[in-house]
Design a protein around this motif. Structure first.
Motif, mmCIF file in Angstrom:
data_model
loop_
_atom_site.group_PDB
_atom_site.id
_atom_site.type_symbol
_atom_site.label_atom_id
_atom_site.label_comp_id
_atom_site.label_asym_id
_atom_site.label_seq_id
_atom_site.Cartn_x
_atom_site.Cartn_y
_atom_site.Cartn_z
ATOM 1 N N GLN A 181 0.823 -1.205 0.000
ATOM 2 C CA GLN A 181 0.000 0.000 0.000
ATOM 3 C C GLN A 181 0.860 1.258 0.000
ATOM 4 O OE1 GLN A 181 -2.485 -0.770 3.420
ATOM 5 N NE2 GLN A 181 -4.071 -1.730 2.163
ATOM 6 N N LYS A 182 1.950 1.257 0.761
ATOM 7 C CA LYS A 182 2.848 2.413 0.776
ATOM 8 C C LYS A 182 3.468 2.638 -0.598
ATOM 9 C CE LYS A 182 4.111 2.179 5.630
ATOM 10 N NZ LYS A 182 5.168 1.834 6.595
ATOM 11 N N PHE A 183 3.884 1.535 -1.236
ATOM 12 C CA PHE A 183 4.479 1.658 -2.569
ATOM 13 C C PHE A 183 3.516 2.317 -3.529
ATOM 14 C CE2 PHE A 183 4.700 -0.151 -6.864
ATOM 15 C CZ PHE A 183 5.938 0.346 -7.258
ATOM 16 N N LEU A 198 2.491 5.721 -7.161
ATOM 17 C CA LEU A 198 1.530 5.682 -8.252
ATOM 18 C C LEU A 198 0.320 6.570 -8.036
ATOM 19 C CD1 LEU A 198 1.567 1.850 -8.863
ATOM 20 C CD2 LEU A 198 2.934 3.596 -9.962
ATOM 21 N N ASN A 199 0.066 6.945 -6.830
ATOM 22 C CA ASN A 199 -1.114 7.732 -6.506
ATOM 23 C C ASN A 199 -0.704 9.023 -5.806
ATOM 24 O OD1 ASN A 199 -3.605 6.938 -7.340
ATOM 25 N ND2 ASN A 199 -3.993 5.574 -5.629
ATOM 26 N N PRO A 200 -0.399 10.046 -6.535
ATOM 27 C CA PRO A 200 0.033 11.291 -5.906
ATOM 28 C C PRO A 200 -0.968 11.815 -4.890
ATOM 29 C CG PRO A 200 0.199 11.446 -8.300
ATOM 30 C CD PRO A 200 -0.472 10.142 -7.975
ATOM 31 N N ALA A 201 -2.233 11.558 -5.085
ATOM 32 C CA ALA A 201 -3.254 12.028 -4.146
ATOM 33 C C ALA A 201 -3.392 11.085 -2.959
ATOM 34 C CB ALA A 201 -4.593 12.164 -4.850
ATOM 35 N N ASN A 202 -2.549 10.027 -2.901
ATOM 36 C CA ASN A 202 -2.575 9.038 -1.824
ATOM 37 C C ASN A 202 -3.921 8.357 -1.678
ATOM 38 O OD1 ASN A 202 0.117 9.216 -1.093
ATOM 39 N ND2 ASN A 202 -0.271 10.962 0.241
ATOM 40 N N GLU A 203 -4.605 8.121 -2.790
ATOM 41 C CA GLU A 203 -5.863 7.389 -2.769
ATOM 42 C C GLU A 203 -5.576 5.927 -3.031
ATOM 43 O OE1 GLU A 203 -8.161 9.104 -5.872
ATOM 44 O OE2 GLU A 203 -8.359 11.020 -4.869
ATOM 45 N N GLU A 204 -6.029 5.057 -2.125
ATOM 46 C CA GLU A 204 -5.841 3.633 -2.339
ATOM 47 C C GLU A 204 -6.970 3.127 -3.227
ATOM 48 O OE1 GLU A 204 -3.999 2.792 2.045
ATOM 49 O OE2 GLU A 204 -5.419 1.391 1.197
ATOM 50 N N ALA A 239 6.187 -2.045 -17.726
ATOM 51 C CA ALA A 239 6.426 -0.668 -18.165
ATOM 52 C C ALA A 239 5.416 -0.257 -19.221
ATOM 53 C CB ALA A 239 7.845 -0.516 -18.695
ATOM 54 N N LYS A 240 5.175 -1.153 -20.160
ATOM 55 C CA LYS A 240 4.243 -0.863 -21.256
ATOM 56 C C LYS A 240 2.804 -0.765 -20.747
ATOM 57 C CE LYS A 240 2.897 -2.607 -25.777
ATOM 58 N NZ LYS A 240 3.103 -3.650 -26.771
ATOM 59 N N LEU A 261 5.160 2.767 -15.888
ATOM 60 C CA LEU A 261 5.928 2.995 -14.672
ATOM 61 C C LEU A 261 7.388 3.273 -15.013
ATOM 62 C CD1 LEU A 261 4.585 0.018 -12.516
ATOM 63 C CD2 LEU A 261 3.833 2.398 -12.441
ATOM 64 N N ALA A 262 8.034 4.051 -14.161
ATOM 65 C CA ALA A 262 9.472 4.289 -14.305
ATOM 66 C C ALA A 262 10.221 3.025 -13.898
ATOM 67 C CB ALA A 262 9.895 5.459 -13.421
ATOM 68 N N SER A 263 11.472 2.920 -14.331
ATOM 69 C CA SER A 263 12.245 1.703 -14.058
ATOM 70 C C SER A 263 12.412 1.442 -12.563
ATOM 71 C CB SER A 263 13.597 1.756 -14.753
ATOM 72 O OG SER A 263 14.353 2.850 -14.302
ATOM 73 N N VAL A 264 12.569 2.476 -11.771
ATOM 74 C CA VAL A 264 12.689 2.292 -10.317
ATOM 75 C C VAL A 264 11.391 1.722 -9.751
ATOM 76 C CG1 VAL A 264 12.964 3.521 -8.119
ATOM 77 C CG2 VAL A 264 14.396 4.123 -10.069
ATOM 78 N N GLU A 265 10.270 2.213 -10.230
ATOM 79 C CA GLU A 265 8.975 1.726 -9.770
ATOM 80 C C GLU A 265 8.749 0.272 -10.201
ATOM 81 O OE1 GLU A 265 6.629 6.004 -9.848
ATOM 82 O OE2 GLU A 265 6.762 4.796 -11.673
ATOM 83 N N ILE A 266 9.211 -0.061 -11.385
ATOM 84 C CA ILE A 266 9.087 -1.442 -11.866
ATOM 85 C C ILE A 266 9.922 -2.369 -10.995
ATOM 86 C CG2 ILE A 266 9.649 -3.010 -13.765
ATOM 87 C CD1 ILE A 266 8.864 -0.664 -15.636
ATOM 88 N N GLU A 267 11.128 -1.960 -10.669
ATOM 89 C CA GLU A 267 11.990 -2.771 -9.797
ATOM 90 C C GLU A 267 11.305 -3.016 -8.454
ATOM 91 O OE1 GLU A 267 14.842 -4.292 -10.500
ATOM 92 O OE2 GLU A 267 14.986 -3.434 -12.511
#
Length: 148
Positions: free
Chosen positions: A6-8, A13-19, A56-57, A61-67
């Motif tokens: 959830q933190k990730f 991925l959710n700038p507004a922090n909406e789950e 990614a496709k 997502l950015a590569s760091v987020e994919i990792e």
């Protein structure tokens, strides 16, 4: 584990922090791909590269987020007792076309190392059944992945 996931998704991925359930669905799709990668006990870099490319496709997502997503998916796979926790989320949020596309992506992971292991095929077949993907769509997805 759930808190880490959830933190990730909340921070990356959710700038507004909406789950949302979509965040969980992304992890479920990634976890199924990782399941296919590890089922033959041969951790091939071609399969891992294919997973990262598809994530990614599909999710932009950015590569760091994919990792981070792949690492979370690996942990989730390690602690999972069945496929149901992943396929339930997919069934709740994917339409028939998206499910068939996911099956095609699972085939691509399996074919990435140029060797289709019997365990990979059996797992993809089981996932397709749990996702209610028709046999015809299952076979067509396999053929599309092979033809790529």
């Amino acid at each position: 584990m759930i808190d880490q996931i959830q933190k990730f998704f909340s921070s990356k991925l959710n700038p507004a922090n909406e789950e949302t359930d979509q965040e969980k669905m992304r992890l479920a799709a990634a976890a199924l791909m990782v399941e296919v990668m590890v089922i033959d006990r041969d951790l091939n870099t071609a399969e891992l590269t294919e997973i990262k490319h598809m994530l990614a496709k599909r999710f932009q997502l950015a590569s760091v987020e994919i990792e981070q997503l792949v690492e979370l998916a690996r942990k989730e796979v390690d602690s999972a007792t069945s496929l149901f926790q992943f396929t339930r989320l997919i069934n709740d949020h994917f339409d028939a076309e998206a499910k068939t596309h996911l099956i095609e992506n699972l085939w691509r992971v399996a074919f990435a190392d140029q060797v289709l292991d019997k365990h990979e095929e059996a797992l993809i077949r089981r996932i397709a059944e749990l996702l209610y993907v028709s046999h015809m769509d299952f076979i067509q997805a396999k053929q599309r992945a092979m033809g790529r």
